[in-house]
Design a protein around this motif. Sequence first.
Motif, mmCIF file in Angstrom:
data_model
loop_
_atom_site.group_PDB
_atom_site.id
_atom_site.type_symbol
_atom_site.label_atom_id
_atom_site.label_comp_id
_atom_site.label_asym_id
_atom_site.label_seq_id
_atom_site.Cartn_x
_atom_site.Cartn_y
_atom_site.Cartn_z
ATOM 1 N N LEU A 4 8.096 20.677 4.162
ATOM 2 C CA LEU A 4 8.944 19.894 5.060
ATOM 3 C C LEU A 4 8.164 19.072 6.095
ATOM 4 O O LEU A 4 8.592 18.244 6.771
ATOM 5 N N PHE A 5 6.835 19.264 6.085
ATOM 6 C CA PHE A 5 5.905 18.355 7.147
ATOM 7 C C PHE A 5 5.331 17.249 6.293
ATOM 8 O O PHE A 5 4.524 16.553 6.813
ATOM 9 N N ALA A 6 5.666 16.990 4.968
ATOM 10 C CA ALA A 6 5.005 15.680 4.155
ATOM 11 C C ALA A 6 5.408 14.488 5.189
ATOM 12 O O ALA A 6 6.588 14.327 5.330
ATOM 13 N N PRO A 7 4.635 13.652 5.151
ATOM 14 C CA PRO A 7 5.049 12.263 5.863
ATOM 15 C C PRO A 7 5.926 11.479 4.996
ATOM 16 O O PRO A 7 6.100 11.392 3.884
ATOM 17 N N LYS A 8 6.905 10.865 5.527
ATOM 18 C CA LYS A 8 7.784 9.826 5.051
ATOM 19 C C LYS A 8 7.092 8.660 4.581
ATOM 20 O O LYS A 8 5.969 8.130 5.405
ATOM 21 N N PRO A 9 7.482 7.866 3.687
ATOM 22 C CA PRO A 9 6.945 6.530 3.535
ATOM 23 C C PRO A 9 6.908 5.483 4.685
ATOM 24 O O PRO A 9 6.102 4.812 4.771
ATOM 25 N N THR A 10 7.840 5.812 5.661
ATOM 26 C CA THR A 10 7.650 5.025 6.631
ATOM 27 C C THR A 10 6.818 5.396 7.675
ATOM 28 O O THR A 10 6.682 4.409 8.954
ATOM 29 N N ASP A 11 6.633 6.788 7.722
ATOM 30 C CA ASP A 11 5.565 7.159 8.687
ATOM 31 C C ASP A 11 4.323 6.391 8.932
ATOM 32 O O ASP A 11 3.597 6.307 7.841
ATOM 33 N N ASP A 22 1.869 6.125 3.659
ATOM 34 C CA ASP A 22 1.623 6.864 2.276
ATOM 35 C C ASP A 22 2.951 6.913 1.437
ATOM 36 O O ASP A 22 4.045 7.372 1.802
ATOM 37 N N LEU A 23 2.830 6.293 0.381
ATOM 38 C CA LEU A 23 4.407 5.876 -0.574
ATOM 39 C C LEU A 23 4.391 7.135 -1.638
ATOM 40 O O LEU A 23 5.449 7.159 -2.223
ATOM 41 N N GLY A 24 3.282 8.038 -1.483
ATOM 42 C CA GLY A 24 3.335 9.381 -2.428
ATOM 43 C C GLY A 24 3.021 8.809 -3.973
ATOM 44 O O GLY A 24 2.399 7.725 -4.251
ATOM 45 N N ILE A 25 3.419 9.803 -4.732
ATOM 46 C CA ILE A 25 3.280 9.444 -6.073
ATOM 47 C C ILE A 25 4.038 8.369 -6.780
ATOM 48 O O ILE A 25 5.406 8.533 -6.931
ATOM 49 N N VAL A 26 3.580 7.275 -7.225
ATOM 50 C CA VAL A 26 4.286 6.224 -7.672
ATOM 51 C C VAL A 26 4.108 5.803 -9.354
ATOM 52 O O VAL A 26 4.842 5.015 -9.795
ATOM 53 N N ILE A 27 3.282 6.500 -9.966
ATOM 54 C CA ILE A 27 3.039 6.449 -11.340
ATOM 55 C C ILE A 27 3.410 7.731 -12.084
ATOM 56 O O ILE A 27 3.173 8.771 -11.780
ATOM 57 N N ASP A 28 4.348 7.466 -13.035
ATOM 58 C CA ASP A 28 4.944 8.801 -13.650
ATOM 59 C C ASP A 28 3.854 9.424 -14.605
ATOM 60 O O ASP A 28 3.878 10.633 -14.739
ATOM 61 N N TYR A 168 -5.863 13.437 1.359
ATOM 62 C CA TYR A 168 -6.135 13.846 0.117
ATOM 63 C C TYR A 168 -5.353 13.018 -0.681
ATOM 64 O O TYR A 168 -4.322 13.049 -0.752
ATOM 65 N N LEU A 169 -6.038 11.923 -1.482
ATOM 66 C CA LEU A 169 -5.280 11.102 -2.594
ATOM 67 C C LEU A 169 -5.232 11.721 -3.650
ATOM 68 O O LEU A 169 -6.535 12.080 -4.476
ATOM 69 N N GLU A 170 -3.952 11.985 -4.314
ATOM 70 C CA GLU A 170 -3.880 12.427 -5.625
ATOM 71 C C GLU A 170 -3.576 11.419 -6.722
ATOM 72 O O GLU A 170 -3.609 10.326 -6.333
ATOM 73 N N SER A 171 -3.890 11.823 -8.067
ATOM 74 C CA SER A 171 -3.565 10.954 -8.987
ATOM 75 C C SER A 171 -2.344 10.219 -8.938
ATOM 76 O O SER A 171 -1.312 11.129 -9.077
ATOM 77 N N GLY A 172 -2.202 8.985 -8.935
ATOM 78 C CA GLY A 172 -0.899 8.179 -8.807
ATOM 79 C C GLY A 172 -0.281 7.854 -7.681
ATOM 80 O O GLY A 172 0.928 7.455 -7.258
ATOM 81 N N LEU A 174 -0.088 6.220 -3.815
ATOM 82 C CA LEU A 174 -0.168 4.925 -3.338
ATOM 83 C C LEU A 174 -0.123 4.863 -1.819
ATOM 84 O O LEU A 174 0.649 5.632 -1.300
ATOM 85 N N ILE A 175 -1.144 4.200 -1.091
ATOM 86 C CA ILE A 175 -1.186 4.099 0.378
ATOM 87 C C ILE A 175 -1.345 2.514 0.486
ATOM 88 O O ILE A 175 -1.712 1.684 -0.440
ATOM 89 N N VAL A 176 -0.782 2.248 1.657
ATOM 90 C CA VAL A 176 -0.895 0.454 1.840
ATOM 91 C C VAL A 176 -1.421 0.533 3.356
ATOM 92 O O VAL A 176 -0.970 1.174 4.286
ATOM 93 N N MET A 177 -2.345 -0.317 3.524
ATOM 94 C CA MET A 177 -3.154 -0.358 4.993
ATOM 95 C C MET A 177 -2.636 -2.006 5.417
ATOM 96 O O MET A 177 -3.029 -2.843 4.513
#
Length: 213
Positions: A4-11, A22-28, A168-172, A174-177
């Motif tokens: 419930l506390f995971a950031p939204k992509p717009t955060d 943080d756009l989360g996991i974007v690779i299947d 912590y960045l997981e496999s798949g 994506l973040i944007v700076m």
Amino acid sequence: MTDLFAPKPTDNLLPYDGQVNDLGIVIDYPSPLFYNLVTELPWQADVVTLFGKTHVTTRQIVWMGDSDIDYQYSGHIRQTIPWTDTVFHVKHHVEQKLLALGIDVNFNSCLLNYYPSGDDGMGYHADDERELGAQPIIASLSLGATRKFIFKHKTIRQKNKPVKVELYLESGQLIVMHGDTQRFWKHSITKNKTAATGRISLTFRKIYPNNRS
């Protein structure tokens, strides 16, 4: 279970002076992509010169992009190799994900870093070279082992310690700076001797050759 506390992509993950999403996991299927890149790309050790001393890293790199988009950092020029079909497809996929945040960018280059084991990391640095522009947009896709990624503010301190943001960045994932991030923050990948596998980062960026000194 949903966090419930995971950031939204717009955060914005940064408290001030920049923008990181943080756009989360974007690779299947990140594992096949990871092994495809490990085995098919012409990896070579990176060479950096700091404070007059030259070091050859166990971390390996590939600099890929449009023609005549060479890149200089840490005292050395990286020669561009043409896009592979795989990485070009990933580039397009990343660009489409950024559109959801209102970021419309056509990346012309990608720096791929391969960390063969947890003994390999990257020290604090900012991607603030002149040819990246005043407010570079840098999209970073992680593949392979989960690793800690740390932002450290260049000047602001709290309780005599630099302000830091850790994730912590997981496999798949994506973040944007973007925005003023590279102006005010440095970032690093810490070493982790317990990492069971290697890691690849694909950092897509736009080079402006006319901005070179």
